[in-house]
Design a protein around this motif. Structure first.
Motif, PDB file in Angstrom:
ATOM      1  N   GLN A  62      21.396 -55.688  11.372  1.00 38.08           N
ATOM      2  CA  GLN A  62      20.594 -54.844  12.249  1.00 38.08           C
ATOM      3  C   GLN A  62      19.435 -54.243  11.446  1.00 38.08           C
ATOM      4  OE1 GLN A  62      24.191 -54.827  12.810  1.00 38.08           O
ATOM      5  NE2 GLN A  62      23.428 -56.240  14.394  1.00 38.08           N
ATOM      6  N   THR A  63      18.428 -53.786  12.169  1.00 34.46           N
ATOM      7  CA  THR A  63      17.267 -53.158  11.542  1.00 34.46           C
ATOM      8  C   THR A  63      17.081 -51.771  12.143  1.00 34.46           C
ATOM      9  OG1 THR A  63      15.708 -54.058  13.160  1.00 34.46           O
ATOM     10  CG2 THR A  63      16.192 -55.416  11.222  1.00 34.46           C
ATOM     11  N   TRP A  64      16.109 -51.029  11.614  1.00 32.40           N
ATOM     12  CA  TRP A  64      15.871 -49.670  12.101  1.00 32.40           C
ATOM     13  C   TRP A  64      15.575 -49.655  13.597  1.00 32.40           C
ATOM     14  CZ3 TRP A  64      17.864 -46.787   8.693  1.00 32.40           C
ATOM     15  CH2 TRP A  64      17.631 -46.948   7.333  1.00 32.40           C
ATOM     16  N   LYS A  65      14.854 -50.663  14.083  1.00 31.40           N
ATOM     17  CA  LYS A  65      14.464 -50.675  15.501  1.00 31.40           C
ATOM     18  C   LYS A  65      15.659 -50.891  16.429  1.00 31.40           C
ATOM     19  CE  LYS A  65      13.268 -55.613  15.721  1.00 31.40           C
ATOM     20  NZ  LYS A  65      12.184 -56.591  16.002  1.00 31.40           N
ATOM     21  N   ASP A  66      16.782 -51.328  15.870  1.00 36.02           N
ATOM     22  CA  ASP A  66      17.972 -51.537  16.691  1.00 36.02           C
ATOM     23  C   ASP A  66      18.734 -50.238  16.957  1.00 36.02           C
ATOM     24  OD1 ASP A  66      17.740 -54.368  16.904  1.00 36.02           O
ATOM     25  OD2 ASP A  66      18.499 -54.562  14.855  1.00 36.02           O
ATOM     26  N   LEU A  67      18.385 -49.174  16.250  1.00 44.29           N
ATOM     27  CA  LEU A  67      19.144 -47.930  16.357  1.00 44.29           C
ATOM     28  C   LEU A  67      18.697 -47.112  17.564  1.00 44.29           C
ATOM     29  CD1 LEU A  67      19.278 -46.796  12.611  1.00 44.29           C
ATOM     30  CD2 LEU A  67      20.933 -48.164  13.901  1.00 44.29           C
ATOM     31  N   GLY A  68      19.698 -46.622  18.305  1.00 44.38           N
ATOM     32  CA  GLY A  68      19.422 -45.782  19.464  1.00 44.38           C
ATOM     33  C   GLY A  68      19.715 -44.317  19.206  1.00 44.38           C
ATOM     34  N   PHE A  69      20.579 -44.029  18.231  1.00 39.65           N
ATOM     35  CA  PHE A  69      20.869 -42.648  17.871  1.00 39.65           C
ATOM     36  C   PHE A  69      21.485 -42.609  16.474  1.00 39.65           C
ATOM     37  CE2 PHE A  69      24.858 -44.076  19.811  1.00 39.65           C
ATOM     38  CZ  PHE A  69      25.833 -43.551  18.970  1.00 39.65           C
ATOM     39  N   ILE A  70      21.423 -41.416  15.879  1.00 40.29           N
ATOM     40  CA  ILE A  70      22.037 -41.144  14.581  1.00 40.29           C
ATOM     41  C   ILE A  70      23.118 -40.095  14.778  1.00 40.29           C
ATOM     42  CG2 ILE A  70      21.671 -40.342  12.216  1.00 40.29           C
ATOM     43  CD1 ILE A  70      20.208 -42.906  12.743  1.00 40.29           C
ATOM     44  N   ALA A  71      24.225 -40.234  14.075  1.00 43.05           N
ATOM     45  CA  ALA A  71      25.277 -39.217  14.076  1.00 43.05           C
ATOM     46  C   ALA A  71      25.575 -38.834  12.635  1.00 43.05           C
ATOM     47  CB  ALA A  71      26.540 -39.747  14.755  1.00 43.05           C
ATOM     48  N   VAL A  72      25.874 -37.567  12.408  1.00 41.47           N
ATOM     49  CA  VAL A  72      26.135 -37.119  11.042  1.00 41.47           C
ATOM     50  C   VAL A  72      27.205 -36.037  11.050  1.00 41.47           C
ATOM     51  CG1 VAL A  72      24.290 -35.372  11.127  1.00 41.47           C
ATOM     52  CG2 VAL A  72      25.063 -36.261   8.910  1.00 41.47           C
ATOM     53  N   ALA A  73      28.076 -36.076  10.042  1.00 39.84           N
ATOM     54  CA  ALA A  73      29.053 -35.005   9.853  1.00 39.84           C
ATOM     55  C   ALA A  73      28.310 -33.775   9.340  1.00 39.84           C
ATOM     56  CB  ALA A  73      30.135 -35.439   8.869  1.00 39.84           C
ATOM     57  N   LYS A  74      28.324 -32.691  10.107  1.00 35.47           N
ATOM     58  CA  LYS A  74      27.534 -31.511   9.754  1.00 35.47           C
ATOM     59  C   LYS A  74      28.298 -30.521   8.879  1.00 35.47           C
ATOM     60  CE  LYS A  74      28.745 -28.594  13.730  1.00 35.47           C
ATOM     61  NZ  LYS A  74      28.208 -27.805  14.867  1.00 35.47           N
ATOM     62  N   GLY A  75      29.592 -30.797   8.619  1.00 34.53           N
ATOM     63  CA  GLY A  75      30.425 -29.879   7.884  1.00 34.53           C
ATOM     64  C   GLY A  75      31.477 -29.297   8.818  1.00 34.53           C
ATOM     65  N   PRO A  76      32.370 -28.486   8.239  1.00 36.71           N
ATOM     66  CA  PRO A  76      32.388 -27.960   6.885  1.00 36.71           C
ATOM     67  C   PRO A  76      32.638 -29.037   5.840  1.00 36.71           C
ATOM     68  CG  PRO A  76      34.448 -27.449   7.997  1.00 36.71           C
ATOM     69  CD  PRO A  76      33.541 -28.029   9.036  1.00 36.71           C
ATOM     70  N   GLY A  77      32.200 -28.727   4.624  1.00 35.29           N
ATOM     71  CA  GLY A  77      32.360 -29.662   3.517  1.00 35.29           C
ATOM     72  C   GLY A  77      31.569 -29.187   2.324  1.00 35.29           C
ATOM     73  N   GLY A  78      31.396 -30.054   1.352  1.00 33.01           N
ATOM     74  CA  GLY A  78      30.661 -29.698   0.157  1.00 33.01           C
ATOM     75  C   GLY A  78      29.213 -29.340   0.470  1.00 33.01           C
ATOM     76  N   PHE A  79      28.694 -28.325  -0.204  1.00 34.76           N
ATOM     77  CA  PHE A  79      27.348 -27.836   0.080  1.00 34.76           C
ATOM     78  C   PHE A  79      26.306 -28.935  -0.129  1.00 34.76           C
ATOM     79  CE2 PHE A  79      23.343 -25.907  -1.233  1.00 34.76           C
ATOM     80  CZ  PHE A  79      23.117 -25.005  -0.210  1.00 34.76           C
TER      81      PHE A  79
END
Length: 231
Positions: A62-79
């Motif tokens: 896949q390439t960048w243009k194939d992405l429809g959304f981004i998900a990320v773990a926002k924490g809690p966790g290491g700073f």
């Protein structure tokens, strides 16, 4: 004269998830039409130097243009790790003009538990003989505190309702909170291997995306619990 019609197919979009709240890097990508994969690498303190390189290689073919959304773990966790992951997700969302879902680390653990995903590093203590009414998740913070949240599965098991958002407690305070619950629950104690829940980060975000939720990249903010959290 016969009419001819051209069928225009909408490109299938993928979601990309990042989990950097621990020394392990977790990446997941999927289109929820049969194509999904994830992987975890122990990068220790090299996450900031290697994250972009790993993402570029991981998303192929896949390439960048194939992405429809981004998900990320926002924490809690290491700073440091949490900050790097959220900043990267925000940057990708801004450059690609796509939504960014910032997902609680604890909610991803609860989702993994609900779906029965294997994660042997999570200690699970069942406190009901019947079906799970709620999932309580705790993980260590600093100075003798813990960070915890409580989630309730929907009746169809397809989403989580937040009964208690991520909160810092002393252990005694948390135990009192659990004792005051008027429902059966299962307690999950998270200590390591959290990057494996990156596929849960992706799935939770997809549920929102499928409901036409489009959080702006600027809304994605890290949650450390306390400043700084574990590093």
């Amino acid at each position: 004269m016969e009419n001819s019609f051209t069928t225009i197919q909408t490109p299938v979009k993928y979601g990309l998830a990042l989990h950097t709240t621990t020394p392990e890097l977790g990446l997941a990508i999927g289109n929820f039409m049969g194509a999904k994969r994830y992987d975890v690498w122990n990068l220790e303190r090299q996450v900031s130097n290697l994250l972009h390189q790993y993402i570029v290689e991981f998303i192929k073919p896949q390439t960048w243009k194939d992405l429809g959304f981004i998900a990320v773990a926002k924490g809690p966790g290491g700073f440091t790790g949490t900050r790097i992951g959220v900043v990267t997700a925000r940057t990708l969302g801004q450059q690609l003009d796509i939504p960014v879902f910032a997902i609680s680390t604890l909610s991803a653990i609860a989702w993994a538990q609900l779906k029965g995903k294997d994660n042997s590093s999570l200690q699970k203590i069942t406190l009901t003989e019947k079906c799970i009414r709620a999932i309580a998740v705790q993980m260590p913070a600093q100075r003798g505190h813990i960070c915890a949240g409580i989630y309730k599965p929907s009746t169809d098991g397809k989403k989580l309702k937040v009964l208690l958002d991520d909160t810092i407690f002393l252990l005694e305070e948390w135990q009192k909170k659990l004792a005051s619950l008027h429902t059966d629950y299962e307690l999950v104690i998270a200590t390591s291997g959290l990057a494996k829940t990156v596929d849960s980060i992706l799935e939770i975000a997809y549920l929102g995306w499928s409901l036409k939720q489009n959080p702006h990249w600027s809304e994605a903010l890290p949650y450390y619990g306390q400043n700084p959290f574990i590093d």
